[in-house]
Design a protein around this motif. Structure first.
Motif, PDB file in Angstrom:
ATOM      1  N   GLU A 106       0.827  -1.212   0.000  1.00 15.11           N
ATOM      2  CA  GLU A 106       0.000   0.000   0.000  1.00 15.11           C
ATOM      3  C   GLU A 106       0.858   1.259   0.000  1.00 15.11           C
ATOM      4  N   GLY A 107       0.320   2.322  -0.583  1.00 22.79           N
ATOM      5  CA  GLY A 107       0.974   3.631  -0.532  1.00 22.79           C
ATOM      6  C   GLY A 107       2.159   3.795  -1.454  1.00 22.79           C
ATOM      7  N   VAL A 108       2.252   2.972  -2.500  1.00 20.29           N
ATOM      8  CA  VAL A 108       3.439   3.034  -3.349  1.00 20.29           C
ATOM      9  C   VAL A 108       3.565   4.364  -4.091  1.00 20.29           C
ATOM     10  N   ASP A 109       2.438   5.019  -4.385  1.00 23.39           N
ATOM     11  CA  ASP A 109       2.504   6.270  -5.136  1.00 23.39           C
ATOM     12  C   ASP A 109       3.134   7.399  -4.329  1.00 23.39           C
ATOM     13  N   ALA A 110       3.134   7.256  -3.022  1.00 20.10           N
ATOM     14  CA  ALA A 110       3.739   8.278  -2.168  1.00 20.10           C
ATOM     15  C   ALA A 110       5.197   7.985  -1.858  1.00 20.10           C
ATOM     16  N   MET A 111       5.698   6.859  -2.343  1.00 18.36           N
ATOM     17  CA  MET A 111       7.070   6.456  -2.049  1.00 18.36           C
ATOM     18  C   MET A 111       8.065   7.060  -3.015  1.00 18.36           C
ATOM     19  N   THR A 112       9.287   7.235  -2.542  1.00 20.71           N
ATOM     20  CA  THR A 112      10.379   7.608  -3.437  1.00 20.71           C
ATOM     21  C   THR A 112      10.772   6.378  -4.244  1.00 20.71           C
ATOM     22  N   GLN A 113      11.600   6.592  -5.267  1.00 17.59           N
ATOM     23  CA  GLN A 113      12.044   5.455  -6.064  1.00 17.59           C
ATOM     24  C   GLN A 113      12.773   4.429  -5.213  1.00 17.59           C
ATOM     25  N   ASP A 114      13.661   4.872  -4.348  1.00 19.84           N
ATOM     26  CA  ASP A 114      14.379   3.933  -3.490  1.00 19.84           C
ATOM     27  C   ASP A 114      13.421   3.170  -2.578  1.00 19.84           C
ATOM     28  N   GLU A 115      12.392   3.862  -2.095  1.00 15.52           N
ATOM     29  CA  GLU A 115      11.442   3.227  -1.180  1.00 15.52           C
ATOM     30  C   GLU A 115      10.613   2.160  -1.875  1.00 15.52           C
ATOM     31  N   TYR A 116      10.097   2.449  -3.087  1.00 15.59           N
ATOM     32  CA  TYR A 116       9.272   1.412  -3.721  1.00 15.59           C
ATOM     33  C   TYR A 116      10.118   0.273  -4.283  1.00 15.59           C
ATOM     34  N   ARG A 117      11.368   0.550  -4.611  1.00 13.38           N
ATOM     35  CA  ARG A 117      12.229  -0.556  -5.012  1.00 13.38           C
ATOM     36  C   ARG A 117      12.491  -1.491  -3.831  1.00 13.38           C
ATOM     37  N   LYS A 118      12.764  -0.899  -2.676  1.00 16.13           N
ATOM     38  CA  LYS A 118      12.962  -1.717  -1.481  1.00 16.13           C
ATOM     39  C   LYS A 118      11.674  -2.452  -1.110  1.00 16.13           C
ATOM     40  N   ALA A 119      10.558  -1.793  -1.257  1.00 18.04           N
ATOM     41  CA  ALA A 119       9.277  -2.410  -0.915  1.00 18.04           C
ATOM     42  C   ALA A 119       8.997  -3.629  -1.787  1.00 18.04           C
ATOM     43  N   ALA A 120       9.333  -3.539  -3.061  1.00 16.21           N
ATOM     44  CA  ALA A 120       9.133  -4.678  -3.970  1.00 16.21           C
ATOM     45  C   ALA A 120      10.001  -5.857  -3.548  1.00 16.21           C
ATOM     46  N   CYS A 121      11.262  -5.593  -3.269  1.00 17.88           N
ATOM     47  CA  CYS A 121      12.170  -6.662  -2.844  1.00 17.88           C
ATOM     48  C   CYS A 121      11.725  -7.265  -1.518  1.00 17.88           C
TER      49      CYS A 121
END
Length: 382
Positions: A309-324
């Motif tokens: 959840e909330g991926v649109d509010a994440m920075t690139q580094d944050e959503y990359r980490k979230a995916a992993c």
């Protein structure tokens, strides 16, 4: 350059799909089937679900079961000889990737005997004729070999696996019936499911990816994230969801290629006979972290498809980490080991890395790599 999509002529999905096997064979005028299935499936009565239908219809068949978990050149050559001696005019492949890959190679060589050495099929071989007519019936929810133009054979002598890519090898008919997957043990369900996730993620980020395959891969990621845990728990809804998810992933990656997760997993399978799905699952998060700088915004969509959840509010580094992290969590939840400590040896890393670099899947990786960088990835997991 135009993009190409190769799929089965016909595929059947859902409970009761098996009932279409005999009509497909008789309606096309075939008379005897060469049934490729591994010894365990025969032992536990899974193959019998299909042969009972053949028996009831009085349709002749012969069973070939000299198939290993990582099928070898010898398995294929024995299969070709058995097929030729059987008098069969069609093939029914029942099993996971091992049975279907063996059947693909047998069917190709039967119609293209100049490739009888098997090794000459590596890569994109210039076969002229389509493989013997084949109906593929998967018993695992992972490899999607029933819808791909790929198969993998182990060269025992050279301790390596090689990938064969050939539009002539795709089964004309795929029959995906979740009842065939109902007896899979939890460990195999988890491993094959993570194999399917690896197909979807690598296919989504590979260099050859495009809009149509992105559609397949994102939906496969979403379905696997939704259904794998319940499938491992033995729930019927989860089995059905994973049966569909792995096929959808296959529709995509077969047409655009994979990356170094598969290259590295092939090496582990060739040297240690590691189950392919387990190797992929262990490698996937670490390789995703390595590939992240070359994936643009795609990890945001992977994270979204996995329910973050909330991926649109994440920075690139944050959503990359979230995916992993989402991949790591799913893998842990279904009981996959977190590292290679119980599988690989440091003294083998150089050979493993050289083999992985030479593998046919490596060029599709989104990040250009080297033997040294692949070795560092292996060692990170030791």
């Amino acid at each position: 350059m135009a993009n190409r999509i190769v799929l089965n002529t016909i595929s059947y999905h859902g409970k009761g799909a098996l009932e279409n096997i005999v009509p497909e064979l008789t309606g096309r005028g075939f008379h005897k089937a060469f049934v490729c299935s591994d010894p365990d499936l025969l032992k536990f009565g899974v193959t019998q679900k299909v042969t009972d239908l053949l028996d009831a219809a009085g349709f002749a068949y012969e069973i070939y079961s000299d198939i290993k978990a990582n099928p070898t050149i010898e398995n294929v050559q024995h299969g070709v000889a058995a097929f030729q001696a059987s008098g069969a005019d069609c093939i029914v492949a029942i099993g996971g990737g091992s049975s279907m890959d063996t059947a693909k190679a047998v069917g190709i060589i039967a119609e293209n005997p100049e490739f009888a050495d098997v090794r000459s099929l590596e890569g994109v071989a210039p076969t002229k004729n389509h493989a013997t007519f084949t109906i593929a019936v998967p018993t695992t929810a992972g490899t999607a070999a029933e819808v791909t133009i790929n198969y993998v054979i182990t060269d025992v002598e050279k301790k390596r696996k090689f990938v064969c890519v050939d539009t002539h090898d795709i089964p004309e008919v795929a029959v995906i019936d979740p009842d065939m997957m109902a007896t899979m043990p939890k460990g195999l369900t988890a491993a094959t499911g993570m194999d399917a996730l690896t197909h979807a993620i690598e296919g989504y980020i590979t260099k050859g990816a495009w809009e149509m395959t992105d559609m397949f891969h994102l939906e496969a990621i979403r379905l696997i994230s939704k259904y794998l845990r319940s499938s491992v728990a033995g729930e019927a809804e989860g089995r059905e969801g994973m049966a569909l998810a792995q096929y959808i992933a296959g529709q995509g990656f077969s047409n655009v290629g994979l990356g170094i997760v598969h290259s590295m997993a092939h090496s582990l399978g060739a040297v240690y006979d590691t189950p392919h799905g387990v190797a992929n699952a262990i490698l996937l998060p670490t390789v995703m972290e390595y590939n992240a700088p070359c994936t643009g915004e795609k990890y945001r969509e992977i994270a979204r498809a996995m329910g973050v959840e909330g991926v649109d509010a994440m920075t690139q580094d944050e959503y990359r980490k979230a995916a992993c992290d989402a991949v790591k969590q799913l893998s842990a939840d279904v009981g996959i080991p977190a590292d290679l400590k119980e599988i690989a040896k440091d003294e083998d890393v150089q050979f493993l890395s050289e083999s992985a670099f030479a593998d046919a899947c490596r060029p599709g990786n989104p990040r250009d790599t080297s033997v040294e960088e692949i070795a560092a990835l292996y060692r990170k997991l030791l």
